[in-house]
Design a protein around this motif. Structure first.
Motif, PDB file in Angstrom:
ATOM      1  N   LEU A 274       0.949  -1.117   0.020  1.00 18.57           N
ATOM      2  CA  LEU A 274      -0.171  -0.036   0.183  1.00 18.57           C
ATOM      3  C   LEU A 274       0.854   1.410   0.043  1.00 18.57           C
ATOM      4  O   LEU A 274       0.678   2.113  -0.752  1.00 18.57           O
ATOM      5  CB  LEU A 274      -0.893  -0.089   1.278  1.00 18.57           C
ATOM      6  N   ARG A 275       1.990   1.262   0.678  1.00 16.74           N
ATOM      7  CA  ARG A 275       2.740   2.454   0.651  1.00 16.74           C
ATOM      8  C   ARG A 275       3.558   2.688  -0.538  1.00 16.74           C
ATOM      9  O   ARG A 275       3.917   3.894  -0.997  1.00 16.74           O
ATOM     10  CB  ARG A 275       3.971   2.043   1.747  1.00 16.74           C
ATOM     11  N   GLN A 276       3.850   1.620  -1.360  1.00 21.17           N
ATOM     12  CA  GLN A 276       4.290   1.824  -2.710  1.00 21.17           C
ATOM     13  C   GLN A 276       3.365   2.374  -3.690  1.00 21.17           C
ATOM     14  O   GLN A 276       3.565   3.064  -4.486  1.00 21.17           O
ATOM     15  CB  GLN A 276       5.055   0.540  -3.244  1.00 21.17           C
ATOM     16  N   LEU A 277       2.233   2.187  -3.542  1.00 18.10           N
ATOM     17  CA  LEU A 277       1.040   2.678  -4.280  1.00 18.10           C
ATOM     18  C   LEU A 277       0.629   4.112  -3.934  1.00 18.10           C
ATOM     19  O   LEU A 277       0.390   5.202  -4.679  1.00 18.10           O
ATOM     20  CB  LEU A 277      -0.129   1.873  -4.627  1.00 18.10           C
ATOM     21  N   LEU A 278       0.563   4.182  -2.499  1.00 15.89           N
ATOM     22  CA  LEU A 278       0.186   5.578  -1.910  1.00 15.89           C
ATOM     23  C   LEU A 278       1.166   6.690  -2.494  1.00 15.89           C
ATOM     24  O   LEU A 278       0.854   7.757  -2.728  1.00 15.89           O
ATOM     25  CB  LEU A 278       0.091   5.550  -0.498  1.00 15.89           C
ATOM     26  N   GLY A 279       2.276   6.477  -2.456  1.00 20.42           N
ATOM     27  CA  GLY A 279       3.401   7.366  -2.833  1.00 20.42           C
ATOM     28  C   GLY A 279       3.334   8.101  -4.164  1.00 20.42           C
ATOM     29  O   GLY A 279       3.075   9.372  -4.245  1.00 20.42           O
TER      30      GLY A 279
END
Length: 161
Positions: free
Chosen positions: A3-8
């Motif tokens: 999720l962090r890789q998509l959110l950035g």
């Protein structure tokens, strides 16, 4: 992918789109003018013709052409009409522009713009909250002739622009 890789990248994309939408310049409204006809008045005439309705404007040769714009501030407390010089090829050649505002209550005010003419130079007149205030402008040619370059009603407010 986490999720962090998509959110950035998603937040970065939203930020770029928001900034791009906020940086577009607002185009200035272009005044429409009636089809020009030649109407030259000698400079020796000291009184300007009075009429209740706008009349056709004249045209200057392209090397003397200048442009002025009239608009209302739309404020009910202190209504004003501002006539602004917008430039043209004759900016350095036209010695003077004579201005006249005829308000709907019958009051007539005059003014002028003298050399040096600069883009954005303006003259402000008192106005009414009606829709029949009239602005007129005459360019004085180097030979001393007066050519009407602006004659229009200036509405207090325009709801469709």
């Amino acid at each position: 992918m986490t999720l962090r890789q998509l959110l950035g990248p998603a937040l970065l994309l939203v930020l770029v789109l928001a900034v791009a939408g906020c940086t577009q310049p607002v185009p200035l409204p272009v005044p429409s003018t009636p089809t020009p006809t030649v109407a030259v008045t000698p400079a020796a005439t000291t009184t300007l013709p009075d009429s209740a309705t706008p009349e056709p404007t004249g045209s200057l040769p392209s090397y003397w052409s200048v442009n002025v714009q009239a608009q209302s501030n739309g404020q009910a407390i202190n209504p004003q009409i501002t006539i602004t010089f917008r430039g043209g090829m004759g900016q350095s050649l036209i010695p003077r522009i004579e201005l006249k505002v005829t308000r709907s209550d019958g009051v007539v005010e005059t003014g002028e713009m003298d050399q040096p003419l600069t883009i954005g130079q303006s003259v402000t007149f008192a106005a009414t909250t009606g829709y029949q205030d009239r602005a007129e402008a005459w360019a004085i040619t180097p030979q001393g002739d007066a050519v009407k370059i602006l004659d229009q009603y200036v509405p207090f407010r325009s709801y469709n622009s």
